[in-house]
Write a protein that holds these residues in place. Structure first.
Motif, PDB file in Angstrom:
ATOM      1  N   THR A   1     -26.452  41.142 -24.738  1.00 16.54           N
ATOM      2  CA  THR A   1     -27.202  42.364 -25.093  1.00 16.54           C
ATOM      3  C   THR A   1     -28.067  42.873 -23.937  1.00 16.54           C
ATOM      4  O   THR A   1     -28.224  44.078 -23.787  1.00 16.54           O
ATOM      5  CB  THR A   1     -28.104  42.117 -26.320  1.00 16.54           C
ATOM      6  OG1 THR A   1     -28.853  40.932 -26.096  1.00 16.54           O
ATOM      7  CG2 THR A   1     -27.296  41.966 -27.583  1.00 16.54           C
ATOM      8  N   ARG A   2     -28.604  41.960 -23.146  1.00 15.25           N
ATOM      9  CA  ARG A   2     -29.499  42.409 -22.072  1.00 15.25           C
ATOM     10  C   ARG A   2     -28.753  43.153 -20.978  1.00 15.25           C
ATOM     11  O   ARG A   2     -29.365  43.799 -20.139  1.00 15.25           O
ATOM     12  CB  ARG A   2     -30.252  41.214 -21.486  1.00 15.25           C
ATOM     13  CG  ARG A   2     -31.335  40.674 -22.419  1.00 15.25           C
ATOM     14  CD  ARG A   2     -31.842  39.323 -21.961  1.00 15.25           C
ATOM     15  NE  ARG A   2     -30.786  38.305 -22.056  1.00 15.25           N
ATOM     16  CZ  ARG A   2     -30.909  37.047 -21.660  1.00 15.25           C
ATOM     17  NH1 ARG A   2     -32.044  36.647 -21.141  1.00 15.25           N
ATOM     18  NH2 ARG A   2     -29.903  36.195 -21.781  1.00 15.25           N
ATOM     19  N   LEU A   3     -27.411  43.030 -20.980  1.00 14.91           N
ATOM     20  CA  LEU A   3     -26.620  43.764 -19.982  1.00 14.91           C
ATOM     21  C   LEU A   3     -25.933  44.985 -20.583  1.00 14.91           C
ATOM     22  O   LEU A   3     -25.018  45.547 -19.985  1.00 14.91           O
ATOM     23  CB  LEU A   3     -25.599  42.832 -19.326  1.00 14.91           C
ATOM     24  CG  LEU A   3     -26.138  42.029 -18.144  1.00 14.91           C
ATOM     25  CD1 LEU A   3     -25.109  41.005 -17.666  1.00 14.91           C
ATOM     26  CD2 LEU A   3     -26.494  42.944 -16.981  1.00 14.91           C
TER      27      LEU A   3
ATOM     28  N   PRO B   1     -17.126  41.329 -22.286  1.00 16.25           N
ATOM     29  CA  PRO B   1     -18.118  40.260 -22.433  1.00 16.25           C
ATOM     30  C   PRO B   1     -18.766  39.957 -21.080  1.00 16.25           C
ATOM     31  O   PRO B   1     -18.133  40.115 -20.036  1.00 16.25           O
ATOM     32  CB  PRO B   1     -17.308  39.063 -22.938  1.00 16.25           C
ATOM     33  CG  PRO B   1     -15.880  39.458 -22.914  1.00 16.25           C
ATOM     34  CD  PRO B   1     -15.753  40.885 -22.505  1.00 16.25           C
ATOM     35  N   LYS B   2     -20.006  39.528 -21.124  1.00 12.66           N
ATOM     36  CA  LYS B   2     -20.779  39.295 -19.893  1.00 12.66           C
ATOM     37  C   LYS B   2     -20.019  38.480 -18.840  1.00 12.66           C
ATOM     38  O   LYS B   2     -19.994  38.882 -17.672  1.00 12.66           O
ATOM     39  CB  LYS B   2     -22.107  38.628 -20.281  1.00 12.66           C
ATOM     40  CG  LYS B   2     -22.976  38.166 -19.140  1.00 12.66           C
ATOM     41  CD  LYS B   2     -24.401  37.835 -19.582  1.00 12.66           C
ATOM     42  CE  LYS B   2     -24.493  36.715 -20.595  1.00 12.66           C
ATOM     43  NZ  LYS B   2     -25.910  36.341 -20.875  1.00 12.66           N
ATOM     44  N   PRO B   3     -19.388  37.347 -19.200  1.00 15.76           N
ATOM     45  CA  PRO B   3     -18.742  36.549 -18.153  1.00 15.76           C
ATOM     46  C   PRO B   3     -17.532  37.230 -17.517  1.00 15.76           C
ATOM     47  O   PRO B   3     -17.022  36.765 -16.510  1.00 15.76           O
ATOM     48  CB  PRO B   3     -18.299  35.283 -18.893  1.00 15.76           C
ATOM     49  CG  PRO B   3     -19.135  35.240 -20.129  1.00 15.76           C
ATOM     50  CD  PRO B   3     -19.358  36.670 -20.512  1.00 15.76           C
TER      51      PRO B   3
ATOM     52  N   GLY C   1     -21.947  30.169 -19.802  1.00 11.11           N
ATOM     53  CA  GLY C   1     -20.951  30.934 -19.050  1.00 11.11           C
ATOM     54  C   GLY C   1     -21.507  32.027 -18.171  1.00 11.11           C
ATOM     55  O   GLY C   1     -20.748  32.850 -17.656  1.00 11.11           O
ATOM     56  N   ASP C   2     -22.816  32.058 -17.973  1.00  7.89           N
ATOM     57  CA  ASP C   2     -23.405  33.156 -17.192  1.00  7.89           C
ATOM     58  C   ASP C   2     -24.283  32.655 -16.060  1.00  7.89           C
ATOM     59  O   ASP C   2     -25.139  33.385 -15.575  1.00  7.89           O
ATOM     60  CB  ASP C   2     -24.217  34.078 -18.117  1.00  7.89           C
ATOM     61  CG  ASP C   2     -25.414  33.370 -18.749  1.00  7.89           C
ATOM     62  OD1 ASP C   2     -25.444  32.126 -18.747  1.00  7.89           O
ATOM     63  OD2 ASP C   2     -26.319  34.065 -19.236  1.00  7.89           O
ATOM     64  N   VAL C   3     -24.066  31.406 -15.639  1.00  8.73           N
ATOM     65  CA  VAL C   3     -24.920  30.849 -14.586  1.00  8.73           C
ATOM     66  C   VAL C   3     -24.168  30.783 -13.256  1.00  8.73           C
ATOM     67  O   VAL C   3     -23.073  30.236 -13.171  1.00  8.73           O
ATOM     68  CB  VAL C   3     -25.440  29.449 -14.989  1.00  8.73           C
ATOM     69  CG1 VAL C   3     -26.111  28.775 -13.800  1.00  8.73           C
ATOM     70  CG2 VAL C   3     -26.414  29.562 -16.145  1.00  8.73           C
TER      71      VAL C   3
ATOM     72  N   ARG D   1     -28.921  30.947 -10.547  1.00 11.65           N
ATOM     73  CA  ARG D   1     -29.345  32.215 -11.140  1.00 11.65           C
ATOM     74  C   ARG D   1     -28.628  32.471 -12.455  1.00 11.65           C
ATOM     75  O   ARG D   1     -27.413  32.366 -12.539  1.00 11.65           O
ATOM     76  CB  ARG D   1     -29.062  33.372 -10.173  1.00 11.65           C
ATOM     77  CG  ARG D   1     -29.583  34.727 -10.673  1.00 11.65           C
ATOM     78  CD  ARG D   1     -29.403  35.798  -9.621  1.00 11.65           C
ATOM     79  NE  ARG D   1     -30.123  35.481  -8.406  1.00 11.65           N
ATOM     80  CZ  ARG D   1     -31.436  35.695  -8.235  1.00 11.65           C
ATOM     81  NH1 ARG D   1     -32.143  36.255  -9.178  1.00 11.65           N
ATOM     82  NH2 ARG D   1     -32.025  35.351  -7.117  1.00 11.65           N
ATOM     83  N   ASP D   2     -29.387  32.768 -13.487  1.00 15.68           N
ATOM     84  CA  ASP D   2     -28.820  33.229 -14.753  1.00 15.68           C
ATOM     85  C   ASP D   2     -28.533  34.715 -14.598  1.00 15.68           C
ATOM     86  O   ASP D   2     -29.431  35.486 -14.247  1.00 15.68           O
ATOM     87  CB  ASP D   2     -29.835  32.974 -15.870  1.00 15.68           C
ATOM     88  CG  ASP D   2     -29.366  33.471 -17.217  1.00 15.68           C
ATOM     89  OD1 ASP D   2     -28.943  34.634 -17.318  1.00 15.68           O
ATOM     90  OD2 ASP D   2     -29.428  32.703 -18.184  1.00 15.68           O
ATOM     91  N   MET D   3     -27.291  35.115 -14.841  1.00 13.03           N
ATOM     92  CA  MET D   3     -26.864  36.493 -14.557  1.00 13.03           C
ATOM     93  C   MET D   3     -27.088  37.450 -15.734  1.00 13.03           C
ATOM     94  O   MET D   3     -26.505  38.528 -15.783  1.00 13.03           O
ATOM     95  CB  MET D   3     -25.377  36.481 -14.187  1.00 13.03           C
ATOM     96  CG  MET D   3     -25.066  35.653 -12.969  1.00 13.03           C
ATOM     97  SD  MET D   3     -25.574  36.457 -11.433  1.00 13.03           S
ATOM     98  CE  MET D   3     -24.134  37.485 -11.097  1.00 13.03           C
TER      99      MET D   3
HETATM  100 MG    MG Z   1     -28.150  33.389 -19.942  1.00 20.13          MG
END
Ligand code: MG
Ligand code: GDD
Length: 357
Positions: A16-18, A26-28, A110-112, A219-221
């Motif tokens: 949601t933040r992206l 999906p974010k990844p 999955g976002d690091v 970093r968390d993306m």
């Molecule tokens: Mg995260």
């Protein structure tokens, strides 16, 4: 080869933040330095000798399998397990249990984006004989993360997810090693947070949860600022990725992109395939997705321009996210966290922060 180890990657979040970028992917799967973000993570896991990887999917699950198939192109074996209703991070781990045959299971958010030596994390887990090992890093502001204090022996003493009053700047980096039988203890068939329920319960019961702490790149993306920064760090070779050969310049231009000879591309800018960058445009730390257009004289700084979106001539776009196929009219100014929803069309000079039109 770590054939006695399997990996699980949690990729079921809604990102949601992206938004709005995560409305269409999906974010990844968002392009990061030219490939879906997940390709960097899968490549790192493979290079640590772990090739049996289970993806715990939920939101837009089919996007992953359509793109990666069985994983052979990346030299791994991928299995997909989909939650029809999102089960949370702990529920997502429990939900893949039937696919787990190895005694040692590496779990990744999955976002690091990270540079940690995965083999060292596994070695620490084995030598401490822990039931669960958590990778921890130190950050300036721990409040957005899981805060994880440890004792002098490296044992985890508490797990405080997103606390306003963190007792340490050591945080959960989003990589865990589980003994397989511990995963079987997670309640099945309902949403469970590994951070708010599983870890606190294990600790309350005095179980051995160990820490691996290091200072590698991390970093968390999950936010636009971090996504832009992580992408630029990959391009500049500051963040390592086995999926990027020869990174280390100021910009990465994908095949089929057209960039005017006098355009300036700096700060780890990425130009997607078939994108067009006009004369005199200046891009600093910009992430330009495929087919997008930046017209003559426009300035794009620390911003993401979605698929097929257009930034008009002389526009200024700074710290902004522009959704797919949106059109930013000439000389518009977008600053400080602006988000333009997909397909929105802003007329020429339609939004300004200055008065000298
Ligand atoms: Mg995260
Ligand atoms: N399968 C599945 N199901 N995956 C999920 C679900 C779900 O219901 N919810 C979230 N995920 C996945 C996300 O796709 C992401 O890859 C990962 O789990 C973590 O979720 P985020 O939403 O990114 O969490 P966060 O960044 O707020 O916090 C987490 O990561 C921090 C480090 O980056 C926590 O683990 C924190 O403790 C940690 O510090």
């Amino acid at each position: 080869m770590a054939t006695d180890v399997q990996a699980v990657i949690l990729v079921g979040g809604k990102g949601t933040r992206l938004r709005p970028l995560t409305l269409s992917a999906p974010k990844p799967m968002l392009p990061t330095a030219g490939v879906p973000f997940l390709t960097h993570l899968i490549s790192r896991i493979r290079d640590a000798g772990v090739t049996d990887i289970v993806l715990g999917t939920s939101y837009q699950a089919e996007v992953f399998s359509d793109y990666y198939g069985d994983g052979a192109d990346l030299g791994v074996k991928l299995t997909y397990v989909t939650e029809t209703e999102a089960l949370g991070t702990g529920g997502g781990i429990r939900n893949v249990f039937d696919e787990l045959t190895a005694d040692t299971v590496l779990v990744f958010n999955g976002d690091v984006l990270g540079g940690t030596d995965i083999r060292e994390v596994l070695d620490t887990h084995r030598s401490s004989d822990a039931e669960v090992t958590l990778h921890l890093v130190r950050v300036g502001d721990p409040r957005a993360f899981g805060c994880v204090p440890t004792d002098g022996d490296g044992r985890v003493t508490a797990f405080l997810e997103k606390t306003q009053d963190p007792p340490t700047n050591q945080i959960n980096a989003g990589t865990y090693v589980f003994r397989r039988e511990v995963i079987a203890e997670i309640p099945a068939g309902r949403p469970v947070s590994v951070e708010r329920e599983v870890f606190p319960r294990l600790l309350a019961a005095g179980r051995h949860v160990h820490a691996y702490v290091d200072d590698a790149y991390w970093r968390d993306m999950g936010t636009p600022e971090d996504f832009v920064r992580g992408s630029a760090d990959l391009v500049r070779g500051i963040a390592p990725s086995p999926a990027l050969r020869g990174a280390g310049g100021e910009a990465l231009v994908k095949d089929g992109a057209q960039v005017a000879p006098d355009a300036v591309l700096i700060g780890g800018t990425v130009i997607g395939a078939n994108a067009k960058i006009g004369s005199g445009a200046r891009l600093d730390g910009a992430v330009i997705f495929d087919e997008a257009v930046v017209e003559d004289g426009a300035v794009v700084e620390r911003s993401i321009v979605g698929f097929g979106a257009r930034v008009g001539a002389g526009a200024l776009v700074r710290d902004t996210v522009i959704g797919d196929h949106a059109v930013i009219g000439a000389r518009c100014e977008l600053l400080r966290g602006a988000r333009v929803w997909p397909g929105v069309q802003l007329p020429e000079s339609g939004i300004r922060f200055s008065t000298d039109v």
